[in-house]
Design an enzyme around this catalytic site. Structure first.
Site, PDB file in Angstrom:
ATOM      1  N   SER A   3       0.733  -1.159   0.253  1.00 44.78           N
ATOM      2  CA  SER A   3       0.464  -0.001  -0.185  1.00 44.78           C
ATOM      3  C   SER A   3       1.161   1.114   0.434  1.00 44.78           C
ATOM      4  O   SER A   3       0.412   2.467  -0.140  1.00 44.78           O
ATOM      5  CB  SER A   3      -0.768  -0.097   1.617  1.00 44.78           C
ATOM      6  OG  SER A   3      -0.425  -0.132   2.495  1.00 44.78           O
ATOM      7  N   ASP A  49      -3.738   7.208   8.237  1.00 49.71           N
ATOM      8  CA  ASP A  49      -5.061   6.341   9.227  1.00 49.71           C
ATOM      9  C   ASP A  49      -4.140   5.641   9.766  1.00 49.71           C
ATOM     10  O   ASP A  49      -2.911   5.959  10.441  1.00 49.71           O
ATOM     11  CB  ASP A  49      -5.735   5.572   8.290  1.00 49.71           C
ATOM     12  CG  ASP A  49      -4.872   5.089   7.793  1.00 49.71           C
ATOM     13  OD1 ASP A  49      -3.406   4.628   7.728  1.00 49.71           O
ATOM     14  OD2 ASP A  49      -4.811   4.041   6.524  1.00 49.71           O
ATOM     15  N   HIS A  89      -0.330   3.876   7.639  1.00 53.60           N
ATOM     16  CA  HIS A  89       0.169   5.026   7.022  1.00 53.60           C
ATOM     17  C   HIS A  89       0.574   6.387   6.936  1.00 53.60           C
ATOM     18  O   HIS A  89      -1.315   6.972   6.821  1.00 53.60           O
ATOM     19  CB  HIS A  89      -1.222   4.887   5.575  1.00 53.60           C
ATOM     20  CG  HIS A  89      -1.769   3.985   5.072  1.00 53.60           C
ATOM     21  ND1 HIS A  89      -2.663   2.600   5.380  1.00 53.60           N
ATOM     22  CD2 HIS A  89      -0.755   2.331   4.233  1.00 53.60           C
ATOM     23  CE1 HIS A  89      -2.540   1.642   4.912  1.00 53.60           C
ATOM     24  NE2 HIS A  89      -1.519   1.584   4.266  1.00 53.60           N
TER      25      HIS A  89
END
Length: 368
Positions: free
Chosen positions: A55, A346, A349
């Site tokens: 990610s 979040d 991340h």
């Protein structure tokens, strides 16, 4: 191509948080070996960026999946162009975009699954990464996302499409002068090993990190066989200091989970050494180990030095656990008023501004 994967049975301390077992990045510990590995030559120009892994780099490849490991909804993308959620695990751009921009390739790196791709997009590279993936195939099964083996298959299809558009000779030149940027290892250590404990049944930390290096070696060799010559490999991040890890294993004070960071540093040391070895084994290859661990750790621990005020929790929701589907417009408290105050978007991340601060320290590592 759409890929759906079945969940493995979860157990261990994170069972309660199975809905949270999402994505991740790359980055990792420093050592004299690691520093030596970053001093490889990088003299040629970069014509394209090809991104693989998790990610930290994913620009939307999970959007079509039936998985909780996705973010194509608000408040993700809140500070992206037009405030649009694109499947990037941040409020704005991610590392792959910022690398492409910094190297003068293009402003954004489109995902392989982008339906509006043109030949000009193919000539400057695509993102094949999938949030939640890792070197360990188990990680993609747990998170029901795209494993590295399928990312390789997507790249093969990309090469075929590129060849049809610009011819074989031009395609060969583009591939040889692409930066193959990889971020992996985060989901493997955080979730497959510590989170679900599925790998702890058969491996201790030293043997599991050996296994990860073996998986990584096969992946890089596969890319090399497909024409890749320039590799930029992000090491694994300081997982123990993420807001999620602080909440789960940081105690009442929500300190860094040191067991996680020690495992990461062991893996990063081995990865660095192996990349140095691979660069000698694979003719005409450049394998650059990019230390993300230490720069990100510094941003977290000395956040005010970089202009941030909050580093122990994310902007979204309570900031302690929310990520992916739990970070949504209905989350408790929704999202913070000013993202620029936060290191993390979040619980897993970084925010776009934190990514920018990080990438400014990563790009120079490509050069001697």
């Amino acid at each position: 191509m759409e890929h759906y994967y079945f969940y493995s049975s979860f157990f261990g301390r994170f069972t309660t948080f199975v809905v949270l077992l999402v994505v991740l990045h790359g980055g990792g510990g420093g050592s004299s070996t690691a520093k030596a590995a970053t001093k490889l030559q990088w003299n040629e120009s970069v014509l394209a960026i090809q991104a693989f892994g998790d990610s930290f780099l994913d620009t939307g490849n999970n959007n079509h999946l039936i998985s909780i490991t996705k973010c194509d909804f608000p408040p993700y993308g809140r500070d992206f162009i037009g405030g649009k959620p694109t499947g990037r695990f941040s409020n704005g751009k991610v590392i792959s975009d910022l690398f492409a921009e910094a190297l003068g390739v293009k402003g954004l790196l489109p995902s392989y699954h982008d339906k509006d791709l043109k030949i000009k997009d193919l000539q400057t590279g695509l993102c094949f990464a999938s949030g939640g993936s890792g070197y360990d195939p188990l990680s993609s099964k747990i998170n029901r996302v795209i494993p590295l083996s399928d990312q390789i298959e997507f790249f093969k299809d990309y090469k075929r499409r590129l060849k049809r558009g610009v011819g074989e000779e031009r395609t060969k030149s583009i591939i040889e002068n692409s930066l193959f940027l990889t971020s992996a290892g985060n989901n493997d250590i955080l979730f497959s090993y510590f989170g679900t404990k599925l790998r702890q049944i058969n491996y201790d930390v030293p043997s599991y990190t050996d296994l990860l290096v073996n998986f990584a070696s096969h992946f890089f060799r596969d890319l090399y066989d497909l024409g890749a010559r320039k590799f930029g490999v992000l090491n694994t991040s300081p997982l123990g200091c993420l807001p999620f890890s602080r909440t789960i294993d940081g105690g009442i004070a929500r300190g860094c989970a040191n067991d996680y960071n020690e495992a990461v540093k062991m893996f990063n040391h081995k990865l660095s050494s192996h990349l140095t070895s691979l660069s000698h084994q694979l003719p005409h290859s450049t394998m650059v180990y990019i230390d993300l661990y230490n720069p990100l750790l510094d941003i977290i621990l000395q956040s005010t030095k970089y202009g941030f005020e909050i580093s122990k929790k994310g902007c979204c929701g309570s900031g302690a656990l929310e990520t992916a589907i739990l970070c949504n417009k209905f989350s408790i408290g929704s999202s913070c008023a000013n993202t620029s105050e936060y290191v993390f978007w979040d619980s897993l991340h970084p925010s776009e501004l934190a990514y920018k601060a990080l990438v400014s320290q990563l790009i120079p590592q490509l050069y001697n």
